[in-house]
Design an enzyme around this catalytic site. Structure first.
Site: not given
Ligand code: ADE
Ligand code: ZN
Length: 329
Positions: A16, A193, A271
């Site tokens: 998405d 992250e 990602d």
């Molecule tokens: N959804 C899309 N990219 C993301 C990310 N980098 N971290 C967490 N959820 C995500």
């Molecule tokens: Zn992700």
């Protein structure tokens, strides 16, 4: 160096968050390319992960009917083909696609079938990972993991938790991951992250995933690095996204180089191809420019990804053999 033609494995990409302008225009012809650039793509530097994620609804708002879901899957396979991806694990949160009347079970069925057809058409091997989201309730998380169980034996291969790691705690999701563990469902989890090592420790303890999405802040904790190595926890690294949400000022400061050199299993991924405005080939090129990484580094990353993938031992062996021969040519 031409990285485009090298075969690649991509284990971390969000369906998405990876819509090309072509598919956006096909679904809604009123969206101009300027609007797409403005609304769907985030700036090169975001304040944080939550800021970056503000663009995500633009994608899933256009994925609310069976036809729209099919179009987006086909569009992503075209992007994968352009990057010479030979095996992909594509993730999405089915409960984000029920706003116009689809049932979550049907959403998964449509994406699964479209993926199986795209595999047959393109020869790109793939699996689908279903995501719960940090802000979801316990029931929503359980519903999502049970969908993975219901679709066992199909292209649905695993379970993940995504969204804002810094904004929401893990509690609502502990039972879903316990269920996944008991049912032997392959798991990955976004962590390390938007938060640091403490989030990764918590994730390892309570979710017990075999891989971590990002995990790049493990560099701050040598004991955590030893744990990742001891238990062969694979890190799905997405370098450009990490720079964009300002974990690292630039790619040159990214921890992936040191993690690789310390022997952690890392792989390279995009990602969110749209939000970050990136391809996998560009990620390889940028790592080459920043660190002088060559075919040898990318072969290691791809072999790591093959070993950590949620596929069969036979397919892992086949992928590894193909990678070895292509990179050593
Ligand atoms: N959804 C899309 N990219 C993301 C990310 N980098 N971290 C967490 N959820 C995500
Ligand atoms: Zn992700």
């Amino acid at each position: 160096m031409d990285f485009q033609h090298l075969p690649k494995i991509e284990l971390h990409l969000h369906l998405d968050c990876s819509l090309s302008y072509d598919v956006v225009r096909t679904i809604d012809s009123s969206i101009s390319v300027e609007e797409y650039n403005d609304r769907f793509i985030a700036p090169p530097k975001c304040a944080n992960l939550a800021d970056f994620l503000k663009r995500a609804p633009e994608g899933f708002k256009l994925m609310q009917t069976e036809e729209q879901l099919r179009l987006v899957v086909d569009d992503l396979f075209e992007q994968l083909a352009a990057d010479n991806v030979v095996y992909a694990e594509i993730r999405f949160a089915p409960l984000q696609h029920i706003h116009q009347g689809l049932l979550a079970h049907d959403v998964v069925g449509v994406v699964e079938e479209a993926t199986a057809k795209a595999i047959a058409r393109t020869g790109i091997q793939a699996g689908v990972i279903l995501c719960t989201l940090r802000h979801f309730s316990e029931d929503e998380s359980m519903e999502t993991v049970k969908l993975v169980r219901k679709f066992a034996g199909t292209k649905i291969v695993g379970f993940d938790i995504a969204a804002d790691e810094a904004g929401f705690p893990i509690y609502n999701h502990v039972n879903a991951f316990r269920y996944a563990y008991d049912e032997k469902i392959h798991c990955t989890a976004h962590a390390g992250e938007a938060r640091g090592p403490e989030s990764m420790w918590e994730t390892l303890e309570h979710f017990r995933p075999s891989r971590i999405g990002h995990g790049v802040r493990s560099i701050e904790d040598p004991i955590l690095i030893e744990r990742l190595k001891k238990d062969s926890i694979h890190l799905e690294v997405c370098p450009s996204c990490n720079v964009q949400i300002d974990i690292f000022e630039s790619l040159k400061n990214h921890s992936v180089r040191s993690l690789y050199e310390q022997g952690v299993s890392v792989g390279i991924n995009t990602d969110a191809r749209t939000i970050t405005n990136v391809t996998l080939t560009k990620e390889y090129q940028r790592l080459h420019d920043a660190f002088g990484w060559t075919r040898e580094h990318f072969l290691r990353c791809n072999l790591n990804a093959a070993a950590a993938s949620f596929t069969t031992p036979e397919q892992k062996l086949d992928l590894s053999t193909r990678l070895e021969s292509a990179y050593r040519d």
